[in-house]
Design a protein around this motif. Structure first.
Motif, mmCIF file in Angstrom:
data_model
loop_
_atom_site.group_PDB
_atom_site.id
_atom_site.type_symbol
_atom_site.label_atom_id
_atom_site.label_comp_id
_atom_site.label_asym_id
_atom_site.label_seq_id
_atom_site.Cartn_x
_atom_site.Cartn_y
_atom_site.Cartn_z
ATOM 1 N N HIS A 64 0.826 -1.215 0.000
ATOM 2 C CA HIS A 64 0.000 0.000 0.000
ATOM 3 C C HIS A 64 0.859 1.263 0.000
ATOM 4 O O HIS A 64 0.388 2.331 -0.377
ATOM 5 N N HIS A 65 2.140 1.136 0.387
ATOM 6 C CA HIS A 65 3.024 2.298 0.338
ATOM 7 C C HIS A 65 3.270 2.767 -1.091
ATOM 8 O O HIS A 65 3.694 3.904 -1.312
ATOM 9 N N LEU A 66 3.023 1.890 -2.057
ATOM 10 C CA LEU A 66 3.258 2.241 -3.453
ATOM 11 C C LEU A 66 2.035 2.898 -4.094
ATOM 12 O O LEU A 66 2.063 3.236 -5.271
ATOM 13 N N LEU A 67 0.953 3.065 -3.333
ATOM 14 C CA LEU A 67 -0.211 3.813 -3.808
ATOM 15 C C LEU A 67 -0.098 5.247 -3.318
ATOM 16 O O LEU A 67 0.450 5.515 -2.246
ATOM 17 N N ASP A 68 -0.638 6.164 -4.082
ATOM 18 C CA ASP A 68 -0.573 7.590 -3.733
ATOM 19 C C ASP A 68 -1.814 7.958 -2.920
ATOM 20 O O ASP A 68 -2.889 8.187 -3.474
ATOM 21 N N SER A 69 -1.658 7.987 -1.603
ATOM 22 C CA SER A 69 -2.805 8.270 -0.728
ATOM 23 C C SER A 69 -3.328 9.690 -0.914
ATOM 24 O O SER A 69 -4.511 9.949 -0.685
ATOM 25 N N LYS A 70 -2.456 10.618 -1.339
ATOM 26 C CA LYS A 70 -2.918 11.992 -1.566
ATOM 27 C C LYS A 70 -3.880 12.052 -2.738
ATOM 28 O O LYS A 70 -4.929 12.703 -2.660
ATOM 29 N N LEU A 71 -3.537 11.360 -3.829
ATOM 30 C CA LEU A 71 -4.453 11.330 -4.972
ATOM 31 C C LEU A 71 -5.747 10.609 -4.596
ATOM 32 O O LEU A 71 -6.838 11.005 -5.010
ATOM 33 N N GLY A 72 -5.626 9.537 -3.818
ATOM 34 C CA GLY A 72 -6.822 8.835 -3.368
ATOM 35 C C GLY A 72 -7.714 9.715 -2.510
ATOM 36 O O GLY A 72 -8.946 9.679 -2.628
ATOM 37 N N ALA A 73 -7.101 10.521 -1.634
ATOM 38 C CA ALA A 73 -7.880 11.420 -0.784
ATOM 39 C C ALA A 73 -8.568 12.501 -1.616
ATOM 40 O O ALA A 73 -9.729 12.853 -1.367
ATOM 41 N N ILE A 74 -7.854 13.029 -2.602
ATOM 42 C CA ILE A 74 -8.454 14.041 -3.478
ATOM 43 C C ILE A 74 -9.657 13.451 -4.212
ATOM 44 O O ILE A 74 -10.723 14.083 -4.312
ATOM 45 N N ASN A 75 -9.516 12.243 -4.712
ATOM 46 C CA ASN A 75 -10.630 11.591 -5.399
ATOM 47 C C ASN A 75 -11.813 11.369 -4.466
ATOM 48 O O ASN A 75 -12.970 11.442 -4.885
ATOM 49 N N THR A 76 -11.533 11.074 -3.201
ATOM 50 C CA THR A 76 -12.611 10.900 -2.227
ATOM 51 C C THR A 76 -13.383 12.204 -2.039
ATOM 52 O O THR A 76 -14.621 12.210 -2.026
ATOM 53 N N VAL A 77 -12.666 13.296 -1.910
ATOM 54 C CA VAL A 77 -13.311 14.603 -1.765
ATOM 55 C C VAL A 77 -14.120 14.939 -3.017
ATOM 56 O O VAL A 77 -15.249 15.448 -2.932
ATOM 57 N N VAL A 78 -13.553 14.631 -4.180
ATOM 58 C CA VAL A 78 -14.239 14.919 -5.448
ATOM 59 C C VAL A 78 -15.567 14.169 -5.515
ATOM 60 O O VAL A 78 -16.614 14.740 -5.854
ATOM 61 N N LEU A 79 -15.556 12.889 -5.173
ATOM 62 C CA LEU A 79 -16.785 12.103 -5.259
ATOM 63 C C LEU A 79 -17.805 12.518 -4.198
ATOM 64 O O LEU A 79 -19.010 12.550 -4.463
ATOM 65 N N LEU A 80 -17.334 12.819 -2.999
ATOM 66 C CA LEU A 80 -18.268 13.279 -1.960
ATOM 67 C C LEU A 80 -18.928 14.596 -2.370
ATOM 68 O O LEU A 80 -20.133 14.799 -2.162
ATOM 69 N N THR A 81 -18.143 15.485 -2.964
ATOM 70 C CA THR A 81 -18.707 16.748 -3.441
ATOM 71 C C THR A 81 -19.709 16.505 -4.561
ATOM 72 O O THR A 81 -20.770 17.143 -4.620
ATOM 73 N N SER A 82 -19.397 15.562 -5.445
ATOM 74 C CA SER A 82 -20.323 15.264 -6.542
ATOM 75 C C SER A 82 -21.616 14.644 -6.032
ATOM 76 O O SER A 82 -22.678 14.834 -6.621
ATOM 77 N N SER A 83 -21.550 13.904 -4.925
ATOM 78 C CA SER A 83 -22.777 13.375 -4.323
ATOM 79 C C SER A 83 -23.660 14.510 -3.816
ATOM 80 O O SER A 83 -24.888 14.467 -3.927
ATOM 81 N N LEU A 84 -23.015 15.535 -3.239
ATOM 82 C CA LEU A 84 -23.766 16.697 -2.766
ATOM 83 C C LEU A 84 -24.450 17.406 -3.931
ATOM 84 O O LEU A 84 -25.652 17.719 -3.861
ATOM 85 N N THR A 85 -23.725 17.651 -5.006
ATOM 86 C CA THR A 85 -24.324 18.356 -6.147
ATOM 87 C C THR A 85 -25.416 17.514 -6.798
ATOM 88 O O THR A 85 -26.411 18.048 -7.292
ATOM 89 N N MET A 86 -25.259 16.181 -6.787
ATOM 90 C CA MET A 86 -26.301 15.313 -7.359
ATOM 91 C C MET A 86 -27.572 15.367 -6.538
ATOM 92 O O MET A 86 -28.683 15.486 -7.077
#
Length: 392
Positions: A64-86
Motif C-alpha cells: 500500500h506504500h506504493l499507492l498515492d494516498s494523496k491522490l486517493g484522498a483528493i478523489n474521495t473529496v471529489v466524489l463526496l462533493t459530486s454526491s452533494l451536487t447530485m
C-alpha cells in the motif's frame, strides 16, 4: 406538488401503469433491486480482499506504500462533493428550478471527469513502473526504493562511474544478508525447507563469478526459470529495493566466506548444523521483522508480525505474492471506474434532458434514479479508499 401525486405527471405515464404514483414507486423499487445486485457484485471482490489480506497481511502492509494516498484522498473529496451536487440537483428538479438542475448536473459530471483523470494518472504511474497483476508485476526498483525512503533520490543511488569504490566488507555483507536473505535461505545460509536452498553448498553460487552472481542478485529469477530447482520466485535484490549495487557487492563477499568456511569444516559430509560458521559480527544486529509469508517452522521462528511493520523509516524486504495485492487493486478500482464511466453517461443523458426542460416537480424520476446510482458509486469508493490506501 410531488410526482407521486396522482394528479400530476400524467403526460409521462406509461401504458402499463395506472397512476404516476404507481409508476414512480415501481421505478424506485426497481432501482433499489438493481443496486442490490451491484452490491452483490462488489461483495465478491470485498470477500476476496478479506481472504487475501487475512492470509497475507504483510503483502498489503508493504504494497500500500506504493499507492498515492494523496491522490486517493483528493478523489474521495471529489466524489463526496459530486454526491452533494447530485442530491441538490434532485431537489432543484422537485422545486421546478430548471437552471439549478442544469448547473448541478454539469458540476456532478465535472466531478466524474475529475475522478477519472486522477485515476488515469495513478494507473499510468503503475503501468510505467511495473506495479501490475500476475506475471506483469515487475516493479521498478528505483521507484520502490524512493517510496520507502521518503522519496529521496540518494536512497537509490547506485554509484555511477565516478563514484568511489571500496573493498567488500564481509561484516557488512553478513548484516545485509541477515536483514533480507535469511527469510528464505536461513540465518547462516543453511536453507529453509520449501523456501530456499542452502547457499553454503550451492553449486550454482560456487560456479558463478562475483560479477555473474552480482548480476543474478540484481535481476532475480522467475519461479519457472530453466535453472530453478525449487520453482520459487527469487525477487530482484532479494525483494529489498534498498540493496543497491554497492551493497550487493558486500553480500556476494559474505556468500563466498560462507562457502569457504563450509568447505573447510564439512568437506565430506552434508550441510549439517556442525558446519555452521561462527558469526562474523560479535554482537547480533537489531531484531529483524519477520514477514508472515516467509516465517519458517514455528519452533525456529518469532511469533509473527511485529509492530512497526512497513514503516518508511524501516522498510521491509519485498514479501512474496505482492502481485496479489495489485491484482485485487486493479480489479476493485477498475470495476469501480467502469461504474463511474457508466454514471457519467447517465449524467450526460440527464443533462441533455434537463436542457430540454423535461424535468419538473411533476416528473423527476430519471433524476432521482440517476442520483441513487451515483450515490452507490460514491459509497463504494468510500470503502475502497481506506481498504487500499490507508493500511496500517
Amino acid at each position: 406538488m410531488h410526482e407521486h401525486d396522482s394528479s400530476v405527471g400524467a403526460s409521462h405515464l406509461q401504458h402499463h401503469f395506472d397512476t404516476p404514483a404507481q409508476q414512480f414507486s415501481s421505478a424506485k423499487l426497481g432501482m433499489w433491486l438493481f443496486l442490490a445486485t451491484e452490491i452483490l457484485l462488489f461483495g465478491g471482490l470485498f470477500c476476496a480482499y478479506a481472504v487475501y489480506r487475512g492470509n497475507h497481511p504483510e503483502v498489503f502492509m508493504w504494497a500500500h506504500h506504493l499507492l498515492d494516498s494523496k491522490l486517493g484522498a483528493i478523489n474521495t473529496v471529489v466524489l463526496l462533493t459530486s454526491s452533494l451536487t447530485m442530491a441538490w440537483a434532485v431537489r432543484c428538479a422537485q422545486l421546478n428550478q430548471r437552471r439549478g438542475v442544469i448547473v448541478l448536473l454539469a458540476l456532478t459530471l465535472l466531478g466524474g471527469f475529475g475522478f477519472m483523470t486522477i485515476k488515469y494518472i495513478e494507473y499510468s504511474s503503475k503501468w510505467k513502473h511495473g506495479l501490475l497483476w500476475g506475471t506483469n508485476f515487475q516493479p521498478d526498483e528505483h521507484y520502490v526504493a524512493a517510496h520507502f525512503s521518503g522519496g529521496h533520490d540518494d536512497a537509490v543511488d547506485e554509484g555511477g562511474p565516478g563514484g568511489e569504490e571500496h573493498d567488500p566488507d564481509v561484516a557488512l555483507g553478513q548484516q545485509l544478508f541477515e536483514s533480507t536473505c535469511y527469510s528464505c535461505h536461513g540465518l547462516k545460509g543453511e536453507g529453509l525447507a520449501k523456501l530456499g536452498q542452502s547457499l553454503r553448498a550451492s553449486a550454482f553460487v560456487k560456479g558463478k563469478t562475483d560479477e555473474e552472481l552480482l548480476t543474478f542478485l540484481k535481476s532475480g529469477r522467475q519461479p519457472f526459470g530453466s535453472d530453478s530447482q525449487m520453482h520459487m520466485l527469487m525477487p530482484p535484490r532479494g525483494g529489498n529495493p534498498m540493496l543497491t549495487d554497492d551493497k550487493l557487492v558486500h553480500v556476494v563477499a559474505y556468500l563466498r566466506v560462507l562457502q569457504e568456511n563450509w568447505t573447510k569444516e564439512a568437506p565430506a559430509g552434508g550441510d549439517s548444523a556442525a558446519a555452521v560458521p561462527e558469526p562474523l559480527i560479535a554482537s547480533a544486529v537489531a531484531p529483524v521483522v519477520v514477514q508472515r509469508s516467509t516465517i519458517p517452522r514455528a519452533a525456529d521462528s518469532p511469533p509473527g508480525l511485529m509492530s512497526g511493520v512497513g514503516t518508511h523509516t524501516a522498510p521491509l524486504a519485498q514479501p512474496h505474492n505482492v502481485q496479489v495485492f495489485f491484482g485485487i487493486y486493479f480489479l476493485m478500482t477498475g470495476l469501480h471506474g467502469i461504474h463511474v464511466l457508466a454514471g457519467m453517461a447517465i449524467l450526460g443523458w440527464l443533462l441533455i434532458r434537463a436542457i430540454r426542460s423535461e424535468f419538473s416537480s411533476a416528473y423527476f424520476t430519471p433524476v432521482e434514479l440517476g442520483g441513487l446510482y451515483w450515490h452507490l458509486v460514491d459509497l463504494i469508493w468510500i470503502f475502497l479508499f481506506p481498504l487500499l490506501y490507508l493500511i496500517h
